[in-house]
Design a protein around this motif. Structure first.
Motif, PDB file in Angstrom:
ATOM      1  N   TYR A  28      -3.307  15.716  -7.501  1.00  0.00           N
ATOM      2  CA  TYR A  28      -3.862  16.941  -7.122  1.00  0.00           C
ATOM      3  C   TYR A  28      -2.795  17.381  -6.009  1.00  0.00           C
ATOM      4  O   TYR A  28      -2.590  16.946  -5.209  1.00  0.00           O
ATOM      5  CB  TYR A  28      -5.061  16.727  -6.158  1.00  0.00           C
ATOM      6  CG  TYR A  28      -6.054  16.106  -7.323  1.00  0.00           C
ATOM      7  CD1 TYR A  28      -6.624  16.996  -8.376  1.00  0.00           C
ATOM      8  CD2 TYR A  28      -6.482  14.858  -7.256  1.00  0.00           C
ATOM      9  CE1 TYR A  28      -7.811  16.427  -9.234  1.00  0.00           C
ATOM     10  CE2 TYR A  28      -7.599  14.529  -8.292  1.00  0.00           C
ATOM     11  CZ  TYR A  28      -8.086  15.264  -9.052  1.00  0.00           C
ATOM     12  OH  TYR A  28      -9.039  14.858  -9.942  1.00  0.00           O
ATOM     13  N   LYS A  29      -2.257  18.608  -6.211  1.00  0.00           N
ATOM     14  CA  LYS A  29      -1.406  19.461  -5.492  1.00  0.00           C
ATOM     15  C   LYS A  29      -2.424  19.895  -4.247  1.00  0.00           C
ATOM     16  O   LYS A  29      -3.483  20.626  -4.226  1.00  0.00           O
ATOM     17  CB  LYS A  29      -0.967  20.828  -6.129  1.00  0.00           C
ATOM     18  CG  LYS A  29      -0.066  21.670  -5.639  1.00  0.00           C
ATOM     19  CD  LYS A  29       1.562  20.857  -5.900  1.00  0.00           C
ATOM     20  CE  LYS A  29       2.386  22.337  -5.704  1.00  0.00           C
ATOM     21  NZ  LYS A  29       2.962  22.034  -4.287  1.00  0.00           N
ATOM     22  N   ILE A  30      -1.768  19.856  -3.090  1.00  0.00           N
ATOM     23  CA  ILE A  30      -2.260  20.337  -1.893  1.00  0.00           C
ATOM     24  C   ILE A  30      -1.606  21.599  -1.289  1.00  0.00           C
ATOM     25  O   ILE A  30      -2.343  22.625  -0.991  1.00  0.00           O
ATOM     26  CB  ILE A  30      -2.224  19.159  -0.686  1.00  0.00           C
ATOM     27  CG1 ILE A  30      -3.245  17.905  -1.054  1.00  0.00           C
ATOM     28  CG2 ILE A  30      -2.848  19.726   0.529  1.00  0.00           C
ATOM     29  CD1 ILE A  30      -3.152  16.629  -0.008  1.00  0.00           C
ATOM     30  N   ASP A  31      -0.336  21.280  -1.203  1.00  0.00           N
ATOM     31  CA  ASP A  31       0.512  22.201  -0.378  1.00  0.00           C
ATOM     32  C   ASP A  31       0.861  23.319  -1.191  1.00  0.00           C
ATOM     33  O   ASP A  31       0.941  23.340  -2.687  1.00  0.00           O
ATOM     34  CB  ASP A  31       1.934  21.541   0.086  1.00  0.00           C
ATOM     35  CG  ASP A  31       2.582  22.301   1.063  1.00  0.00           C
ATOM     36  OD1 ASP A  31       1.809  23.027   1.746  1.00  0.00           O
ATOM     37  OD2 ASP A  31       3.671  21.936   1.430  1.00  0.00           O
ATOM     38  N   GLY A  32       1.472  24.529  -0.864  1.00  0.00           N
ATOM     39  CA  GLY A  32       1.753  25.581  -1.403  1.00  0.00           C
ATOM     40  C   GLY A  32       0.638  26.464  -2.102  1.00  0.00           C
ATOM     41  O   GLY A  32      -0.656  26.212  -2.056  1.00  0.00           O
ATOM     42  N   GLY A  33       1.005  27.725  -2.722  1.00  0.00           N
ATOM     43  CA  GLY A  33       0.149  28.673  -3.172  1.00  0.00           C
ATOM     44  C   GLY A  33      -0.997  28.306  -4.221  1.00  0.00           C
ATOM     45  O   GLY A  33      -1.922  28.742  -4.602  1.00  0.00           O
ATOM     46  N   ASP A  34      -0.269  27.339  -4.857  1.00  0.00           N
ATOM     47  CA  ASP A  34      -0.916  26.786  -5.983  1.00  0.00           C
ATOM     48  C   ASP A  34      -1.914  25.246  -5.907  1.00  0.00           C
ATOM     49  O   ASP A  34      -2.314  24.738  -6.553  1.00  0.00           O
ATOM     50  CB  ASP A  34      -0.325  26.738  -7.187  1.00  0.00           C
ATOM     51  CG  ASP A  34       1.089  25.374  -7.108  1.00  0.00           C
ATOM     52  OD1 ASP A  34       1.237  25.105  -5.897  1.00  0.00           O
ATOM     53  OD2 ASP A  34       1.603  24.972  -8.064  1.00  0.00           O
ATOM     54  N   GLU A  38      -4.699  26.257   0.441  1.00  0.00           N
ATOM     55  CA  GLU A  38      -4.909  27.744   0.681  1.00  0.00           C
ATOM     56  C   GLU A  38      -6.173  28.096  -0.291  1.00  0.00           C
ATOM     57  O   GLU A  38      -6.995  29.038   0.082  1.00  0.00           O
ATOM     58  CB  GLU A  38      -3.987  28.592  -0.080  1.00  0.00           C
ATOM     59  CG  GLU A  38      -2.659  28.756   0.871  1.00  0.00           C
ATOM     60  CD  GLU A  38      -1.582  29.494   0.328  1.00  0.00           C
ATOM     61  OE1 GLU A  38      -2.114  30.703  -0.330  1.00  0.00           O
ATOM     62  OE2 GLU A  38      -0.499  29.354   0.598  1.00  0.00           O
ATOM     63  N   ASN A  39      -6.707  27.371  -1.329  1.00  0.00           N
ATOM     64  CA  ASN A  39      -7.664  27.665  -2.288  1.00  0.00           C
ATOM     65  C   ASN A  39      -9.122  27.315  -1.365  1.00  0.00           C
ATOM     66  O   ASN A  39     -10.055  27.989  -1.733  1.00  0.00           O
ATOM     67  CB  ASN A  39      -7.690  26.869  -3.418  1.00  0.00           C
ATOM     68  CG  ASN A  39      -8.745  27.207  -4.431  1.00  0.00           C
ATOM     69  OD1 ASN A  39      -9.840  26.685  -4.132  1.00  0.00           O
ATOM     70  ND2 ASN A  39      -8.622  28.192  -5.149  1.00  0.00           N
ATOM     71  N   ILE A  40      -9.061  26.334  -0.509  1.00  0.00           N
ATOM     72  CA  ILE A  40     -10.321  26.108   0.269  1.00  0.00           C
ATOM     73  C   ILE A  40     -10.206  26.782   1.659  1.00  0.00           C
ATOM     74  O   ILE A  40     -11.290  26.408   2.290  1.00  0.00           O
ATOM     75  CB  ILE A  40     -10.674  24.626   0.318  1.00  0.00           C
ATOM     76  CG1 ILE A  40      -9.381  23.853   0.972  1.00  0.00           C
ATOM     77  CG2 ILE A  40     -10.935  24.071  -0.847  1.00  0.00           C
ATOM     78  CD1 ILE A  40      -9.929  22.645   1.526  1.00  0.00           C
ATOM     79  N   GLY A  41      -9.423  27.629   1.722  1.00  0.00           N
ATOM     80  CA  GLY A  41      -9.525  28.555   3.072  1.00  0.00           C
ATOM     81  C   GLY A  41      -8.580  28.432   4.317  1.00  0.00           C
ATOM     82  O   GLY A  41      -8.656  29.160   5.381  1.00  0.00           O
ATOM     83  N   PHE A  42      -7.756  27.690   3.934  1.00  0.00           N
ATOM     84  CA  PHE A  42      -6.584  27.422   4.908  1.00  0.00           C
ATOM     85  C   PHE A  42      -5.418  28.664   4.635  1.00  0.00           C
ATOM     86  O   PHE A  42      -4.892  28.533   3.741  1.00  0.00           O
ATOM     87  CB  PHE A  42      -6.045  26.074   5.123  1.00  0.00           C
ATOM     88  CG  PHE A  42      -6.948  25.063   5.744  1.00  0.00           C
ATOM     89  CD1 PHE A  42      -7.228  25.045   7.042  1.00  0.00           C
ATOM     90  CD2 PHE A  42      -7.622  24.130   4.904  1.00  0.00           C
ATOM     91  CE1 PHE A  42      -8.034  24.002   7.675  1.00  0.00           C
ATOM     92  CE2 PHE A  42      -8.400  23.108   5.450  1.00  0.00           C
ATOM     93  CZ  PHE A  42      -8.677  23.139   6.746  1.00  0.00           C
ATOM     94  N   ASN A  43      -5.167  29.435   5.737  1.00  0.00           N
ATOM     95  CA  ASN A  43      -3.947  30.209   5.487  1.00  0.00           C
ATOM     96  C   ASN A  43      -2.831  29.651   5.246  1.00  0.00           C
ATOM     97  O   ASN A  43      -2.476  28.479   5.972  1.00  0.00           O
ATOM     98  CB  ASN A  43      -4.116  31.300   6.642  1.00  0.00           C
ATOM     99  CG  ASN A  43      -4.997  32.212   6.789  1.00  0.00           C
ATOM    100  OD1 ASN A  43      -5.890  32.361   5.836  1.00  0.00           O
ATOM    101  ND2 ASN A  43      -5.321  32.676   7.925  1.00  0.00           N
TER     102      ASN A  43
END
Length: 190
Positions: A28-34, A38-43
């Motif tokens: 599972y990818k955590i870092d980056g735009g994908d 970011e998907n769960i709300g961290f800028n």
């Protein structure tokens, strides 16, 4: 809980020649735009994160891919310089305690970076689990740092020595032997 869109092949960033070292496995990818962060709300840029994670039962393995050769060499050069300077000032051999303090100071940029990635990634996963009402128990976190294949094994040992007290469960390896260090293999659904 986790969408398949976050399952990505585990791979290093391309080198200057455009070559990419990849494991041939997914996580599972955590870092980056994908990634999940970011998907769960961290800028973007709010938290430092590892690149990927995988899970098995109540165990979560944080996976960071790094080319640390230059950073480790820089720490070692700084440490030698600080040791020589301090020894000249003191006029005699430094005690092991003094040497340890200098070593810690020289390695601080790398240890600080990994400490932030450890904490930030745990924050992302905890938010993900809380949002999805997953796990009643606390997960057990582990970290796997995967360096590029040309990284000297002695460098990896030095890095592990610096991080071992800060990160409870830590493994460091190169890309070529990373498969045997992965906690779980995630199969993407096609």
């Amino acid at each position: 809980m986790l969408e398949d869109s976050f399952i990505k092949e585990i791979e290093h960033a391309p080198c200057m020649n455009g070559c990419v070292e990849a494991l041939g496995h997914h996580a599972y990818k955590i870092d980056g735009g994908d990634g999940l962060s970011e998907n769960i709300g961290f800028n973007n840029g709010t938290l430092s994160n590892v690149d990927y994670f995988c899970k098995r039962d109540n165990d979560i393995q944080l996976i960071e891919l790094s080319d640390l050769i230059n950073s480790i060499n820089e720490c070692n050069v700084n440490m030698r310089s600080m040791l020589i300077d301090q020894q000249k000032k003191k006029g005699k051999k430094l005690s092991s305690t003094e040497e340890k303090k200098i070593r810690k100071k020289a390695w601080f940029p790398i240890t600080s970076e990994f400490s932030k990635k450890w904490s930030g990634s745990i924050a992302v996963i905890e938010r993900l689990y809380r949002k999805n009402k997953v796990l009643s128990d606390d997960p057990n976190y582990h970290m796997l740092i995967i360096c590029k294949n040309n990284t000297d094994i002695i460098m990896l040992d030095s890095l592990k020595t610096q991080l071992i007290g800060m990160i409870r469960s830590l493994r460091i390896c190169t890309t070529e032997n990373a498969s045997e260090n992965l906690l779980a293999i995630i199969k993407p659904k096609n």
